[in-house]
Design a protein around this motif. Sequence first.
Motif, PDB file in Angstrom:
ATOM      1  N   ALA A 137       0.378  -0.980  -0.477  1.00  0.00           N
ATOM      2  CA  ALA A 137       0.004   0.363   0.155  1.00  0.00           C
ATOM      3  C   ALA A 137       0.627   0.978   0.248  1.00  0.00           C
ATOM      4  O   ALA A 137       0.588   2.282  -1.038  1.00  0.00           O
ATOM      5  CB  ALA A 137      -0.781  -0.002   1.269  1.00  0.00           C
ATOM      6  N   ASN A 207       1.823  -0.720   6.997  1.00  0.00           N
ATOM      7  CA  ASN A 207       2.112  -1.212   5.856  1.00  0.00           C
ATOM      8  C   ASN A 207       0.892  -2.575   5.329  1.00  0.00           C
ATOM      9  O   ASN A 207       0.616  -2.305   4.459  1.00  0.00           O
ATOM     10  CB  ASN A 207       2.892  -0.866   5.274  1.00  0.00           C
ATOM     11  CG  ASN A 207       3.755  -0.706   3.669  1.00  0.00           C
ATOM     12  OD1 ASN A 207       2.274  -0.199   3.131  1.00  0.00           O
ATOM     13  ND2 ASN A 207       4.732  -0.518   3.745  1.00  0.00           N
ATOM     14  N   ALA A 210      -2.941  -2.670   5.619  1.00  0.00           N
ATOM     15  CA  ALA A 210      -3.276  -1.581   4.900  1.00  0.00           C
ATOM     16  C   ALA A 210      -3.398  -2.526   3.000  1.00  0.00           C
ATOM     17  O   ALA A 210      -4.694  -2.516   2.851  1.00  0.00           O
ATOM     18  CB  ALA A 210      -3.115  -0.472   4.806  1.00  0.00           C
ATOM     19  N   THR A 211      -1.817  -3.558   3.186  1.00  0.00           N
ATOM     20  CA  THR A 211      -2.065  -4.136   2.219  1.00  0.00           C
ATOM     21  C   THR A 211      -2.574  -4.966   1.124  1.00  0.00           C
ATOM     22  O   THR A 211      -3.408  -5.165   0.857  1.00  0.00           O
ATOM     23  CB  THR A 211      -0.672  -4.194   1.339  1.00  0.00           C
ATOM     24  OG1 THR A 211       0.177  -3.285   1.762  1.00  0.00           O
ATOM     25  CG2 THR A 211      -0.427  -5.056   0.330  1.00  0.00           C
ATOM     26  N   LYS A 214      -7.232  -3.822   1.598  1.00  0.00           N
ATOM     27  CA  LYS A 214      -7.307  -2.837   0.973  1.00  0.00           C
ATOM     28  C   LYS A 214      -6.425  -3.004  -0.593  1.00  0.00           C
ATOM     29  O   LYS A 214      -7.273  -2.059  -1.476  1.00  0.00           O
ATOM     30  CB  LYS A 214      -6.645  -2.099   0.927  1.00  0.00           C
ATOM     31  CG  LYS A 214      -7.276  -0.691   2.138  1.00  0.00           C
ATOM     32  CD  LYS A 214      -8.659  -0.340   2.406  1.00  0.00           C
ATOM     33  CE  LYS A 214      -9.699   0.822   1.280  1.00  0.00           C
ATOM     34  NZ  LYS A 214     -11.226   1.272   1.250  1.00  0.00           N
ATOM     35  N   MET A 215      -6.187  -3.764  -0.366  1.00  0.00           N
ATOM     36  CA  MET A 215      -5.212  -4.262  -2.584  1.00  0.00           C
ATOM     37  C   MET A 215      -5.347  -5.537  -2.780  1.00  0.00           C
ATOM     38  O   MET A 215      -4.552  -5.981  -3.580  1.00  0.00           O
ATOM     39  CB  MET A 215      -3.261  -3.865  -1.762  1.00  0.00           C
ATOM     40  CG  MET A 215      -3.189  -2.578  -1.366  1.00  0.00           C
ATOM     41  SD  MET A 215      -2.229  -1.815  -1.773  1.00  0.00           S
ATOM     42  CE  MET A 215      -1.849  -2.197  -4.053  1.00  0.00           C
TER      43      MET A 215
END
Length: 655
Positions: A137, A207, A210-211, A214-215
Motif C-alpha cells: 500500500a 503497511n 493496509a495492503t 485494501k489491495m
Amino acid sequence: MGDSLTNTAGHFFVTGDPMIIASDVAIVLVSLGIVFTLTYFKKWKWLWREWLTTVDHKKIAIMYLISAILMLFRGGVDALLMRTQLALPNMKLLSAEHYDQIFTTHGTIMILFMAMPFIFAMFNAVVPLQIGARDVAFPYLNAISFWLFFFGALLFNISFVIGGSPDAGWTSYPPLTELQFDPGVGENYYLLALSISGIGTIATGINFLATIIKMRAPGMTLMKMPLFTWAVLGTCIIILFVFPVLSVALALLLIDRLFGAHFFTMMYGGNPMQFVNLFWIWGHPEVYIAVLPAFGIYSEVVSTFSQKKIFGYKSMVASIMAISIIGNLTWVHHFFTMGAGPAVNTFFSITTMAVAIPTGVKVFNWLMTMYRGRITLSLPMMWVLAFIPNFALAGATGVWLAEAPTDYQYHNSYFTVAHFHQALIGGVVYGMLAGMYYWWPKMFGFKLKEKFGKWAFWFFNIGFYVCFIPQYVLGLMGMQRRMYTYTPDMHWTALNFVSTIGAYLMGIGFLCIAAQIIHSLVHMEKDLTGDPWGGRTLEWSLPSPPPHYNFAVIPQVSDRDEWWERKRRGEQDALKPRPEDIRNVHMPKNSGVPFLMGVCFFIAGFGFTFGWIAVGAAGLLGVLVCLAHRSLDQHPDHDIPADEIRRTEAALGRL
C-alpha cells in the motif's frame, strides 16, 4: 598530546581483546573488498539506482533476506563462543564481562535483527504477489522501514568495536541498566538501536495491514485468502498492539539514562517492575509475531507438497486469530516468581496454556493434510516435517513453564533456555528456512541445488537435538542461565560438552547453507516455468522473478487456491494478460530519501549513544528535512506505458 589521543581512542574503540582486534581487521578487510569490487566493476551507480533507492517490495525482500542471513551468522558466532566457554569447567576463553556482552547481543540479534528481517523478507516477497497486488500500500514507507531496520542493526552491531556492547541481557531490566549500575554506552546502543528499528517495524505492520485489507485482487474475499497472508494479517495486528509498548518502555529508560529521570529508579519513586511488565507485554507476543508467519509458511508448503487442499481451512484461520488475541494475555508467565499472588498467576497460567489449543489445532490440520497426500520430500517439506516434533516438544515444555508452581523450579534455569530455543529455532528458524527454499525460485529466478541443502538439513537437525536436549537436564540439575563458568564438582561437564558439540554441528549446517547458495549461484539453472513446485496461489502464475509491476492485468479471483484450481480446470492461460487489456500502470518512483533518512537516524542514534546532544540533534534535523522533502515532492509516481508492458510480457512469453 599523543598520550591524550591514545587514551581517547582507547575509550572510544574497544581494544585489548584479541578477538575484537581480529574482528576489527576482518571488518576493515571486508569493507575494503566491497569498495574495491564495486569500484573495479563500476557498480556504484548500479548499487544506488537498483538497490539503495528502490521502493520495489521484491528487492526490499531480498535486502531483508541478506540482512537476516548475515545476522544469523553473527548471532550464531556469539552462540558458539558461549558454548565453547561452557564446554568444560573453569574455561578462560571469555572473561565474565565479555560473556555478559555476548549473551546480550546474541539474544537481541537473534530475536530482533535476525528473526524480524527474515519474516519481513517473506512478507515482502510473497504477500503482494499472493493477493494479486502490484506493490504494498505504501511503497515509500516500506523502503523507510527497511532502512530504519538496517541502520538500527548497524548501530547495534558497531557497539562491539566502538564504545562497548550492552551487557545486561536482551531483556535489559532496570535497575541493572540504570546509569548508576551500567555507566557505559553499551546500554544506550541497545535502547537507541531497538527504538530506531522499532519505528520501522510499526510502519511495516501498518503497511501490510493496509495492503491486505485494501489491495486484494477482485474476488479475493477474506475467506479466499491464502493462509500465509492470513498469518501476516494476524502478525500485523499483534505488531500494532505491542511494539508501541516496547517503544515507550525503551524511551522511558533512555530518558532515565540520558536526562536523569527516574521512571524506573525505586529510590526516587520509580518502579523497575513497571519496565518488566512493559517489556513482556511486547516480549511474549513477539514470539507469536515471529512464529505466526512461520505457521503460514508451513500451511503453504504442506498443502503444495502433499498435493492436497489444506485440511480445515476455516479452523486454521480461527486459530491464527485466536493466537493473535490470546497471545496478548500471557506476559506475566515470564515472571511468576515476582510474587504477584495466586489470582494473577492463575489467570496468566490459564491464558498461557490456552494458547496451546489453537496451536494444537494447526498441527493436527497439517498432519491431516499430509494424510493420504502424495508427499514430495523436497527441502521445504523436509524442514516442515522436522519442525513438527520440535515444536511439539517446545509446546509440551511450554505448558510445564506455564504452570506457576512448577515454574518456580524452572525459572531462569537452563530448562528455560532449552525450551525457548526449541520454540524459536524449531518454530521460527525452521519455518523461515522452509519459506526461503520454497520461494527462492520466485525471488531469484532459480532453485537452490539440493545436495548441500540436504547436508545442511541433517547437520542442523542432528546438532539441534544434541545441543538442546542436554540443556533440559542441566536445568533440572540446577544450572542457571547466564553463568559464564562452573566448577567440576557441579557434575555438569559431560552434558555441557555434548551440548557444545551439538552447537558446532548446527554451525556446520549453516556453512552448508552458505555453500549451497554459492554453489547454486555459480552453477545456476534458471527456472523457466515460474511454477517449479506445482504451487497453488497466485504468485506461481507469474514468471520468476516477476516483472517490477507484478501483474500486467490484475487477476479476477474466484477460488481459494486460484492458481491450483485454474490448472486443474486447464485454464491457466486465462491468467495471462491479453494485449488489448493492458493499460498504463501507475507505480511509485525510486527515491534516495528513505536511505538518507536511515543515515540521519543512525547519526542521531550514534550521537545520543555517546551523549553528544548536538550530533544527535543534527541527525534528527536531517530526519525532519527528509520528511519535508517527501511532503513537498509533487511527482512521487510515474506511469509505465502500456507498450513497454506489452514488450516485457512478450519477452517473458506471456503474450
